[in-house]
Design a protein around this motif. Structure first.
Motif, mmCIF file in Angstrom:
data_model
loop_
_atom_site.group_PDB
_atom_site.id
_atom_site.type_symbol
_atom_site.label_atom_id
_atom_site.label_comp_id
_atom_site.label_asym_id
_atom_site.label_seq_id
_atom_site.Cartn_x
_atom_site.Cartn_y
_atom_site.Cartn_z
ATOM 1 N N VAL A 164 0.829 -1.195 0.000
ATOM 2 C CA VAL A 164 0.000 0.000 0.000
ATOM 3 C C VAL A 164 0.868 1.251 0.000
ATOM 4 O O VAL A 164 0.608 2.216 -0.735
ATOM 5 N N ALA A 165 1.914 1.249 0.831
ATOM 6 C CA ALA A 165 2.805 2.415 0.882
ATOM 7 C C ALA A 165 3.446 2.662 -0.476
ATOM 8 O O ALA A 165 3.520 3.807 -0.947
ATOM 9 N N PHE A 166 3.899 1.594 -1.127
ATOM 10 C CA PHE A 166 4.493 1.751 -2.455
ATOM 11 C C PHE A 166 3.471 2.245 -3.463
ATOM 12 O O PHE A 166 3.780 3.093 -4.315
ATOM 13 N N SER A 167 2.250 1.736 -3.370
ATOM 14 C CA SER A 167 1.199 2.163 -4.288
ATOM 15 C C SER A 167 0.929 3.654 -4.151
ATOM 16 O O SER A 167 0.692 4.346 -5.147
ATOM 17 N N LEU A 168 0.952 4.153 -2.920
ATOM 18 C CA LEU A 168 0.764 5.581 -2.695
ATOM 19 C C LEU A 168 1.905 6.405 -3.284
ATOM 20 O O LEU A 168 1.703 7.511 -3.778
ATOM 21 N N LEU A 169 3.098 5.852 -3.213
ATOM 22 C CA LEU A 169 4.298 6.576 -3.651
ATOM 23 C C LEU A 169 4.696 6.273 -5.087
ATOM 24 O O LEU A 169 5.740 6.743 -5.545
ATOM 25 N N LEU A 170 3.877 5.513 -5.793
ATOM 26 C CA LEU A 170 4.253 5.091 -7.144
ATOM 27 C C LEU A 170 4.640 6.252 -8.060
ATOM 28 O O LEU A 170 5.628 6.143 -8.802
ATOM 29 N N PRO A 171 3.922 7.387 -8.061
ATOM 30 C CA PRO A 171 4.359 8.495 -8.933
ATOM 31 C C PRO A 171 5.796 8.928 -8.663
ATOM 32 O O PRO A 171 6.531 9.252 -9.595
ATOM 33 N N LEU A 172 6.201 8.907 -7.389
ATOM 34 C CA LEU A 172 7.583 9.255 -7.051
ATOM 35 C C LEU A 172 8.552 8.223 -7.598
ATOM 36 O O LEU A 172 9.595 8.572 -8.179
ATOM 37 N N PHE A 173 8.227 6.950 -7.459
ATOM 38 C CA PHE A 173 9.106 5.888 -7.955
ATOM 39 C C PHE A 173 9.213 5.935 -9.469
ATOM 40 O O PHE A 173 10.286 5.714 -10.037
ATOM 41 N N VAL A 174 8.094 6.219 -10.148
ATOM 42 C CA VAL A 174 8.123 6.331 -11.607
ATOM 43 C C VAL A 174 8.988 7.516 -12.016
ATOM 44 O O VAL A 174 9.750 7.435 -12.997
ATOM 45 N N SER A 175 8.899 8.614 -11.267
ATOM 46 C CA SER A 175 9.720 9.782 -11.571
ATOM 47 C C SER A 175 11.198 9.465 -11.447
ATOM 48 O O SER A 175 12.010 9.824 -12.308
ATOM 49 N N ILE A 176 11.562 8.770 -10.376
ATOM 50 C CA ILE A 176 12.971 8.385 -10.181
ATOM 51 C C ILE A 176 13.425 7.475 -11.315
ATOM 52 O O ILE A 176 14.516 7.647 -11.883
ATOM 53 N N ALA A 177 12.582 6.503 -11.668
ATOM 54 C CA ALA A 177 12.939 5.577 -12.744
ATOM 55 C C ALA A 177 13.106 6.307 -14.073
ATOM 56 O O ALA A 177 14.044 6.026 -14.840
ATOM 57 N N ALA A 178 12.214 7.265 -14.348
ATOM 58 C CA ALA A 178 12.287 8.007 -15.611
ATOM 59 C C ALA A 178 13.521 8.896 -15.664
ATOM 60 O O ALA A 178 14.204 8.988 -16.695
ATOM 61 N N LEU A 179 13.825 9.543 -14.560
ATOM 62 C CA LEU A 179 14.972 10.463 -14.525
ATOM 63 C C LEU A 179 16.304 9.730 -14.603
ATOM 64 O O LEU A 179 17.298 10.293 -15.074
ATOM 65 N N THR A 180 16.344 8.491 -14.128
ATOM 66 C CA THR A 180 17.609 7.736 -14.102
ATOM 67 C C THR A 180 17.602 6.600 -15.122
ATOM 68 O O THR A 180 18.371 5.657 -15.009
ATOM 69 N N ARG A 181 16.733 6.721 -16.129
ATOM 70 C CA ARG A 181 16.567 5.621 -17.092
ATOM 71 C C ARG A 181 17.892 5.198 -17.733
ATOM 72 O O ARG A 181 18.165 4.016 -17.893
ATOM 73 N N ARG A 182 18.712 6.179 -18.128
ATOM 74 C CA ARG A 182 19.966 5.838 -18.819
ATOM 75 C C ARG A 182 20.943 5.095 -17.908
ATOM 76 O O ARG A 182 21.793 4.347 -18.388
ATOM 77 N N HIS A 183 20.844 5.343 -16.612
ATOM 78 C CA HIS A 183 21.742 4.693 -15.651
ATOM 79 C C HIS A 183 20.917 3.900 -14.645
ATOM 80 O O HIS A 183 21.155 3.959 -13.436
ATOM 81 N N TRP A 184 19.972 3.140 -15.160
ATOM 82 C CA TRP A 184 19.040 2.396 -14.325
ATOM 83 C C TRP A 184 19.753 1.431 -13.389
ATOM 84 O O TRP A 184 19.315 1.206 -12.254
ATOM 85 N N TRP A 185 20.862 0.847 -13.858
ATOM 86 C CA TRP A 185 21.576 -0.149 -13.051
ATOM 87 C C TRP A 185 22.210 0.495 -11.828
ATOM 88 O O TRP A 185 22.331 -0.152 -10.781
ATOM 89 N N ILE A 186 22.590 1.762 -11.937
ATOM 90 C CA ILE A 186 23.127 2.467 -10.774
ATOM 91 C C ILE A 186 22.010 2.651 -9.740
ATOM 92 O O ILE A 186 22.224 2.455 -8.529
ATOM 93 N N THR A 187 20.832 3.024 -10.220
ATOM 94 C CA THR A 187 19.691 3.165 -9.313
ATOM 95 C C THR A 187 19.398 1.849 -8.607
ATOM 96 O O THR A 187 19.124 1.819 -7.394
ATOM 97 N N ALA A 188 19.459 0.748 -9.350
ATOM 98 C CA ALA A 188 19.184 -0.564 -8.762
ATOM 99 C C ALA A 188 20.208 -0.910 -7.678
ATOM 100 O O ALA A 188 19.852 -1.412 -6.603
ATOM 101 N N ILE A 189 21.486 -0.641 -7.945
ATOM 102 C CA ILE A 189 22.540 -0.945 -6.962
ATOM 103 C C ILE A 189 22.375 -0.081 -5.723
ATOM 104 O O ILE A 189 22.454 -0.581 -4.583
#
Length: 375
Positions: A164-189
C-alpha cells in the motif's frame, strides 16, 4: 520469447505463482517444531539441518519469496507508467480497490477460522504456531482491516502494508525511474544498498521500499537489457538460488556477511530479469501450473496462513507432518474459490472505477499533465 513493447509479460505471472507456492510451503513447514526452530535460529536435529542451513532452503524460503514479490511489484507497476500516459487520478482508487477488497475478505475469513478453531499454546506445538496464540481485540481487528498494524491472526498481511505504501508513492518511484533511465543499473545498486542500510538503522520503510525501487529501476532499463543466453542464464539462475538463501548457509561472522541483504535483493532482482529475458525460464513459467498459481497467487497468499494455523491446532502434536499434508491442498482449493468470488470481482470493479474516473476529458487532461511532469 521476447515480450512485446506494450504487452503483458506472462512469465512474470508464473514467477509470482512460484513465489506464492514457496510461501505456502514455508508456513506449512513452520507448523513442524524442527522447521520452526530452524527458522528462529534455534537448535535443529542433524537429520534435518541440511533442509534449513543449505541452499535447499530455497524451496521454503518464504521471507525471501516476499522480497521477490516486492521487486516484482516495483517492476510491473512502474513499467506501464513508463510506457504510456498514466492517469494517476484513476489509478489510485482502482489500485486500492484491488488491494483492499481481497484483504478485507481475507481478514473476515481469518476471523471465522480464529473463532471456529481457538488458538491455544498446547505443549508440543511448534514455536511458530504457539506465537499465534493471542487474544482477539477490536484494535487488532481494525489494524488487520486497514493494514496499519496487522496482527498474527493473518500475519502475511504485514507485506501488504508496504504494498500500500508503495502504491501511494508510485508516482515518485516512476519519476525516479524516468529520470535515471539511462543509468538504471546504478539506481538498482543504490536501492539494494539502501535496503541493506535499513536493517542496522531500524528503518523498515527504507529496507522494504528500496526493494520496490529495485524493481522500478529494472523497469526503466528493461528495453536495454538483452536476452540472456542459455549458458549465462544457468549460471545466473544457480547464483540467484545461492544468493537468495545466503542468510541460511553463510556464517554470520564471515567477512562481508553484513551485505547479505544486498545479495538477497540482487538475487530476487536477477530472478525477475531471468523470468522475462531467459528463454528456458520463460518456457517453464509459462507452463500450466505456474500460470495457474500466478492467477490465484494473491488469493493464495491472503488465505493460506490462517488455514495452516487452524489445521495445526486440530492435528495431534505427535504427528506434525500431517499439517502440511492437509494444509497445502486445502489452501489451494480455498484460494481457487477466493480468487473466483473475491479477487476477480474486485479486479472488475477496479477496472470499472478506473474507466469511469478517466473517462472524462478532464480526467484525461489531468493524466497527461501528470505524465508529462513525470517524464
Amino acid at each position: 520469447m521476447r515480450d512485446r513493447p506494450a504487452g503483458r509479460i506472462g512469465s512474470l505471472d508464473g514467477l509470482r505463482g512460484v513465489a506464492a507456492a514457496v510461501v505456502l510451503v514455508h508456513h506449512s513447514l513452520l507448523t513442524i517444531p524442527s522447521f520452526a526452530n530452524g527458522n528462529l535460529h534455534l537448535p535443529v536435529p542433524d537429520s534435518r539441518s541440511w533442509l534449513v542451513y543449505s541452499p535447499v532452503h530455497a524451496f521454503w524460503a518464504g521471507g525471501e519469496a516476499v522480497f521477490v514479490f516486492f521487486v516484482l511489484s516495483g517492476f510491473v507497476l512502474t513499467l506501464p507508467a513508463l510506457r504510456r500516459t498514466q492517469d494517476w487520478i484513476a489509478y489510485f482508487p482502482s489500485r486500492f480497490i484491488r488491494l483492499y477488497l481481497p484483504v478485507v475478505a481475507s481478514v473476515f475469513l481469518a476471523l471465522l477460522l480464529f473463532l471456529a478453531v481457538p488458538r491455544t499454546g498446547a505443549p508440543g506445538q511448534s514455536a511458530w504456531v504457539a506465537r499465534h496464540a493471542e487474544s482477539l481485540s477490536l484494535g487488532g481487528f481494525l489494524g488487520d482491516l486497514t493494514l496499519l498494524a496487522p496482527t498474527r491472526m493473518n500475519s502475511p498481511l504485514w507485506s501488504l502494508t508496504w504494498e500500500v505504501a508503495f502504491s501511494l508513492l508510485l508516482p515518485l518511484f516512476v519519476s525516479i525511474a524516468a529520470l535515471t533511465r539511462r543509468h538504471w543499473w546504478i539506481t538498482a545498486i543504490v536501492a539494494a544498498l539502501l535496503s541493506t542500510a535499513g536493517h542496522p538503522l531500524r528503518m523498515q520503510w527504507l529496507t522494504y521500499l528500496s526493494m520496490f525501487l529495485v524493481g522500478s529501476a529494472i523497469a526503466a532499463g528493461w528495453e536495454r537489457i538483452p536476452a540472456v543466453k542459455r549458458p549465462l542464464g544457468w549460471v545466473l539462475f544457480l547464483a540467484s538460488l545461492l544468493g537468495i538463501t545466503c542468510a541460511w548457509w553463510i556464517p554470520s561472522d564471515m567477512p562481508g556477511a553484513v551485505f547479505e541483504s544486498t545479495v538477497i535483493t540482487a538475487a530476487a532482482a536477477t530472478l525477475v530479469v531471468l523470468a522475462g529475458k531467459w528463454l528456458p525460464a520463460e518456457r517453464v513459467l509459462l507452463g500450466a501450473v505456474p500460470r495457474t498459481l500466478g492467477r490465484m497467487s494473491f488469493s493464495l497468499y491472503l488465505v493460506h496462513e490462517p488455514i495452516a494455523v487452524s489445521v495445526a491446532q486440530l492435528v495431534p502434536t505427535a504427528h506434525p507432518w500431517l499439517t502440511p499434508i492437509i494444509t497445502i491442498p486445502v489452501a489451494l482449493v480455498v484460494a481457487v474459490f477466493f480468487a473466483r468470488f473475491v479477487e476477480l470481482p474486485a479486479h472488475r470493479l477496479a477496472k470499472t472505477v478506473s474507466k469511469r474516473v478517466s473517462g472524462t476529458d478532464g480526467g484525461a487532461r489531468r493524466g497527461r499533465r501528470v505524465a508529462e511532469s513525470v517524464h
